[in-house]
Design a protein around this motif. Structure first.
Motif, PDB file in Angstrom:
ATOM      1  N   SER A  19      22.324  52.471  29.282  1.00  0.00           N
ATOM      2  CA  SER A  19      23.327  52.844  28.283  1.00  0.00           C
ATOM      3  C   SER A  19      23.233  51.951  27.048  1.00  0.00           C
ATOM      4  O   SER A  19      22.681  50.853  27.098  1.00  0.00           O
ATOM      5  N   ASP A  46      22.201  65.296  26.349  1.00  0.00           N
ATOM      6  CA  ASP A  46      23.514  65.549  25.771  1.00  0.00           C
ATOM      7  C   ASP A  46      24.620  65.165  26.733  1.00  0.00           C
ATOM      8  O   ASP A  46      24.413  65.148  27.947  1.00  0.00           O
ATOM      9  N   ARG A  47      25.768  64.920  26.164  1.00  0.00           N
ATOM     10  CA  ARG A  47      26.993  64.740  26.950  1.00  0.00           C
ATOM     11  C   ARG A  47      27.945  65.826  26.493  1.00  0.00           C
ATOM     12  O   ARG A  47      28.385  65.840  25.346  1.00  0.00           O
ATOM     13  N   GLU A  48      28.257  66.716  27.394  1.00  0.00           N
ATOM     14  CA  GLU A  48      29.089  67.865  27.036  1.00  0.00           C
ATOM     15  C   GLU A  48      30.576  67.645  27.263  1.00  0.00           C
ATOM     16  O   GLU A  48      31.383  68.417  26.776  1.00  0.00           O
ATOM     17  N   ASP A  49      30.949  66.602  27.982  1.00  0.00           N
ATOM     18  CA  ASP A  49      32.359  66.411  28.320  1.00  0.00           C
ATOM     19  C   ASP A  49      33.067  65.425  27.396  1.00  0.00           C
ATOM     20  O   ASP A  49      34.126  64.912  27.717  1.00  0.00           O
ATOM     21  N   SER A  50      32.530  65.185  26.233  1.00  0.00           N
ATOM     22  CA  SER A  50      33.121  64.250  25.289  1.00  0.00           C
ATOM     23  C   SER A  50      34.326  64.883  24.594  1.00  0.00           C
ATOM     24  O   SER A  50      34.373  66.091  24.375  1.00  0.00           O
ATOM     25  N   GLU A  51      35.288  64.054  24.221  1.00  0.00           N
ATOM     26  CA  GLU A  51      36.452  64.525  23.461  1.00  0.00           C
ATOM     27  C   GLU A  51      36.032  65.060  22.097  1.00  0.00           C
ATOM     28  O   GLU A  51      36.717  65.870  21.495  1.00  0.00           O
ATOM     29  N   LYS A  52      34.887  64.608  21.599  1.00  0.00           N
ATOM     30  CA  LYS A  52      34.400  64.991  20.270  1.00  0.00           C
ATOM     31  C   LYS A  52      33.454  66.188  20.327  1.00  0.00           C
ATOM     32  O   LYS A  52      32.824  66.509  19.343  1.00  0.00           O
ATOM     33  N   LEU A  55      27.767  65.578  22.466  1.00  0.00           N
ATOM     34  CA  LEU A  55      27.131  64.423  21.828  1.00  0.00           C
ATOM     35  C   LEU A  55      25.694  64.318  22.319  1.00  0.00           C
ATOM     36  O   LEU A  55      25.440  64.390  23.518  1.00  0.00           O
ATOM     37  N   HIS A  57      22.677  61.998  22.999  1.00  0.00           N
ATOM     38  CA  HIS A  57      22.391  60.584  23.205  1.00  0.00           C
ATOM     39  C   HIS A  57      20.927  60.249  22.948  1.00  0.00           C
ATOM     40  O   HIS A  57      20.603  59.166  22.495  1.00  0.00           O
ATOM     41  N   SER A  85      23.535  61.530  17.937  1.00  0.00           N
ATOM     42  CA  SER A  85      24.796  61.849  17.250  1.00  0.00           C
ATOM     43  C   SER A  85      25.321  60.719  16.383  1.00  0.00           C
ATOM     44  O   SER A  85      26.189  60.929  15.546  1.00  0.00           O
TER      45      SER A  85
END
Length: 89
Positions: A19, A46-52, A55, A57, A85
């Protein structure tokens, strides 16, 4: 196509050393079952569970389809890194 890592199992959390809050290195990856007609491979983490929203990575493109593994803290010589991002390679 199949992508796996000996560093963590499918569905598990990626270990901290991979990370940006730690060593910020790529995990070792194993690539299999690449279609014979593939001209190039792309890896998008990707991170699909972000509040934004979604994202990105890590973005790696231009990977030779003959590549069967990517070693820890190393990218294939033919590959290029795209911007994530946060605007970083």
């Amino acid at each position: 196509m199949r992508l796996s890592s000996p560093a963590f199992a499918h569905g598990q959390i990626i270990p901290l050393q991979y990370s940006s809050g730690s060593l910020n290195i790529n995990p070792p990856l194993v690539i299999g079952q690449v279609p014979r007609r593939a001209k190039s491979l792309v890896l998008i983490m990707d991170r699909e569970d972000s509040e934004k929203g979604v994202l990105t990575h890590w973005l790696l493109f231009g990977i030779d389809p003959a590549t069967r593994q990517i070693s820890e803290e190393c990218i294939p010589s033919t590959a290029l890194m795209g911007l994530n991002s946060w605007g970083q390679a």
